[in-house]
Enzyme design. Structure first.
Site, PDB file in Angstrom:
ATOM      1  CE  LYS A 198      43.692  60.924  14.979  1.00 18.81           C
ATOM      2  NZ  LYS A 198      44.535  62.075  15.059  1.00 18.81           N
ATOM      3  CB  SER A 273      46.261  61.407  18.191  1.00 22.01           C
ATOM      4  OG  SER A 273      45.783  62.291  17.279  1.00 22.01           O
ATOM      5  N   GLY A 296      51.881  67.001  16.159  1.00 27.24           N
ATOM      6  CA  GLY A 296      52.745  66.308  15.605  1.00 27.24           C
ATOM      7  C   GLY A 296      51.901  64.812  15.364  1.00 27.24           C
ATOM      8  CB  SER A 297      48.497  63.742  15.704  1.00 30.42           C
ATOM      9  OG  SER A 297      48.604  64.309  17.415  1.00 30.42           O
TER      10      SER A 297
END
Length: 634
Positions: A198, A273, A296-297
């Site tokens: 990420k 995200s 909750g990404s």
């Protein structure tokens, strides 16, 4: 007349920011077109105003007042001009970054593109292997790290052309792969495995922008601890994946890299995200990925894209070298997590991270290696379940997914019992808005500072712009909504900041009390683990993402509690689910938005959330594996 002309001239200076001149009727006008002229224009405005004041025949006091007004106007112009100049620089940075990364992706695509049938056949074979199968093939010498890397590089470039999930390739990846080949020892749990990362994880020599132009051209000087550990385990970080601007959104879009779309339906969001990771893994462009999760990404993109992912307990996995959405925020836990196509791959990813090397690099992490005996325990589980948190009504497919999981797990021999987390009955003090005020205790000051001199992504702006309203306006709106929508009232009330350090400490006290209440409720119900919805709705459209964050109440709860939680795909939306929406409640705007999201949603993936007590990641993964196996067998 002269005073009126002077007033009009000042208004033009402040409001129009243009070059100073005179109109045919004798009035003043200003015209500042390019940012590099702003400071010159401000000085010119001051000098011309001063000249006019000196030659204007009036009383000394009026001249003094006019001089002061001119100075103030020039100062305000200078401030706004400087801000506009900084914004222009950030826009230029964003353009340069887009060109730079587009060129890097094009060069990589040209490098790995081939028409050799044997090479293409071998790549197809590689891409069909699971992580464990690929690892075995690499260690046996069936495939080389470079061959595997090229297969995934080519696939990742194909995927990003489809959904825009990759921000940039990691140019050193092939060098690392060749070093592994030359070493010959084939050591490490992830020997030769390409891993996607990420964008907010530190990678030496690369910018960590989180979608902001102001952070371009500021490469970090070290790898994050997670990346260091992955490399020590033989993994090859090979691409970086897209994120929402500032990370606080379920829509992965930003002004630097653009919008990522859902791999199942391009009209929908991949989640956020870690949406770039979710989309890339779902399209088999990566066999293992690292995301981060604060509300909750990791789990939302897993749910939206139909893959598996886990959010560990804060402190079990290192967060050193990870850019945060809200630096300094400690009220709601956020941590790195593992994402993959299946649970076995997530397990191998966690095993590769929970090693002595990580504990040596980051002394703040609890040194608990992976507990194989817990994960492999054949004991049947007592599992709690619920499908309604009394704040957000779940859609039919999400409720059906929990029912399917319950039935499948019962058939596998586990005991399922109804469970209701404490504190669900009082809307105002419900854990969902309560979590929100903890995460945004600074009344969004960090957020507004981050966005200063930046273009706000339009999809992200739908969510964030209402937070810019003055606190008094938000309180008035909250009071108005209290008459017909208690949950909108609660949400708005909790966007007004915490108010004081005392209030923040009281919030922390309430949070800690709630954690113990939840643990007591688990003990009273005698449950080992828990299943529930990940999110109240399936993947939303990108333009809806900023309006449906209320649906995250199911996953954000376990950031508040700091429980490990994962997502496992269970089913997809059916036509019957859409038809059942005819009976869905229509209490307020949230329900209306939910109904809108469900239109034309057939085929979208639906996951179920698996939860375990703190520090019991292995138990959470065991539940995820049991669920995955039970659903496939059912």
């Amino acid at each position: 007349m002269a005073s009126a002309r002077f007033k009009n001239g000042l208004e033009n200076i402040v409001d129009k920011f243009v070059q100073i001149g005179s109109k045919e009727d004798g009035g003043f006008f200003v015209e500042l077109r390019e940012t590099y002229k702003y400071r010159q224009a401000a000085l010119e405005a001051l000098l011309k105003s001063a000249l006019w004041i000196v030659t204007f025949p009036t009383a000394r006091q009026k001249k003094l007042m006019a001089i002061i007004a001119a100075i103030i106007a020039a100062y305000l112009l200078q401030r706004k001009a400087s801000a506009a100049h900084r914004k222009a620089i950030n826009r230029q940075n964003a353009r340069e970054k887009r060109l730079e990364t587009s060129k890097a992706k094009m060069e990589l695509l040209q490098k790995v593109t081939t028409t050799d049938k044997d090479v293409l056949a071998k790549r197809a074979e590689i891409l069909q292997l699971s992580l464990s199968e690929l690892s075995a093939a690499l260690k046996s010498g069936q495939y080389s790290p470079v061959a595997v890397l090229h297969a995934y590089q080519a696939k990742a470039m194909e995927c990003t052309a489809q959904v825009n999930c990759v921000t940039e390739p990691i140019t050193e990846a092939e060098e690392w792969a060749r070093e592994l080949e030359q070493d010959g020892e084939k050591k490490g749990l992830l020997y030769g495995i390409p891993v996607s990362i990420k964008e907010n994880l530190y990678l030496k020599g690369y910018d960590v922008t989180c979608g902001f132009g102001k952070f371009v051209h500021q490469p970090v000087s070290r790898d994050s601890v997670i990346v260091q550990v992955l490399k020590q385990q033989g993994a090859i970080p090979f691409v970086r994946t897209n994120v929402p601007q500032m990370l606080l959104s379920i829509v992965s879009s930003n002004p630097l890299y653009g919008q990522t779309v859902n791999p199942v339906n391009p009209d929908r969001s991949p989640g956020g995200s870690s949406g770039g990771e979710g989309a890339l893994i779902a399209l088999k462009g990566s066999v293992l990925g690292i995301g981060t999760d604060v509300l909750g990404s990791v789990r939302i993109p897993s749910h939206f894209c139909g893959i598996c992912g886990i959010k560990p307990t804060l402190g079990r996995v290192s967060s050193a070298g990870t850019a945060s959405a809200i630096p300094g925020q400690k009220s709601v836990s956020g941590t790195a997590g593992v994402m993959a196509q299946d649970v076995d791959s997530v397990v191998l990813g966690m095993k590769s991270i929970l090693v002595p090397e990580m504990f040596a690099l980051d002394k703040t992490v609890i040194p608990i290696p992976f507990q194989d005996q817990v994960y492999n325990d054949k004991r049947k589980l007592r599992i709690g379940y619920y499908d309604y948190d009394k704040f957000v009504t779940v859609t039919p497919p999400c409720r059906r997914a929990v029912a399917m999981a319950k039935d499948a797990l019962e058939k596998a021999g586990h005991t399922l019992v109804e469970f209701e987390p404490p504190g669900m009955d009082v809307v105002y003090d419900h854990p969902a808005p309560f979590t929100f005020i903890g995460a945004m205790a600074d009344n969004f000051e960090t957020m507004t500072t981050r966005f200063q001199d930046e273009d706000m992504d339009p999809f992200v702006g739908v969510q964030l712009k209402p937070y810019y309203l003055p606190t008094i306006v938000k309180k008035i709106l909250a009071y108005i909504f209290s008459f017909w929508s208690p949950r909108v009232h609660a949400t708005l009330s909790h966007t007004c900041g915490i108010g004081s350090v005392y209030n923040l400490w009281q919030w922390h006290l309430k949070r800690d009390t709630y954690i113990h209440q939840t643990l007591d409720a688990w003990k009273k119900s005698n449950i080992d683990v828990l299943i529930c919805p990940v999110f109240a709705i399936p993947a939303c459209r990108n333009e809806e993402g900023g309006r449906v964050t209320f649906a995250a109440s199911y996953c954000s709860l376990y950031n508040l509690l700091n429980f490990p939680a994962g997502s496992v795909p269970v089913t997809t939306v059916t036509e019957a689910d859409e038809e059942e929406m005819e009976n869905f409640p229509r209490r307020d705007i949230a329900d209306k938005l939910t109904i809108k999201v469900m239109e034309d949603s057939v085929g979208l993936p639906i996951g179920v959330q698996c939860v375990a007590p703190p520090w019991q990641e292995e138990l959470c993964l065991k539940l995820m594996k049991e669920l995955e196996t039970a659903i496939k067998s059912d």
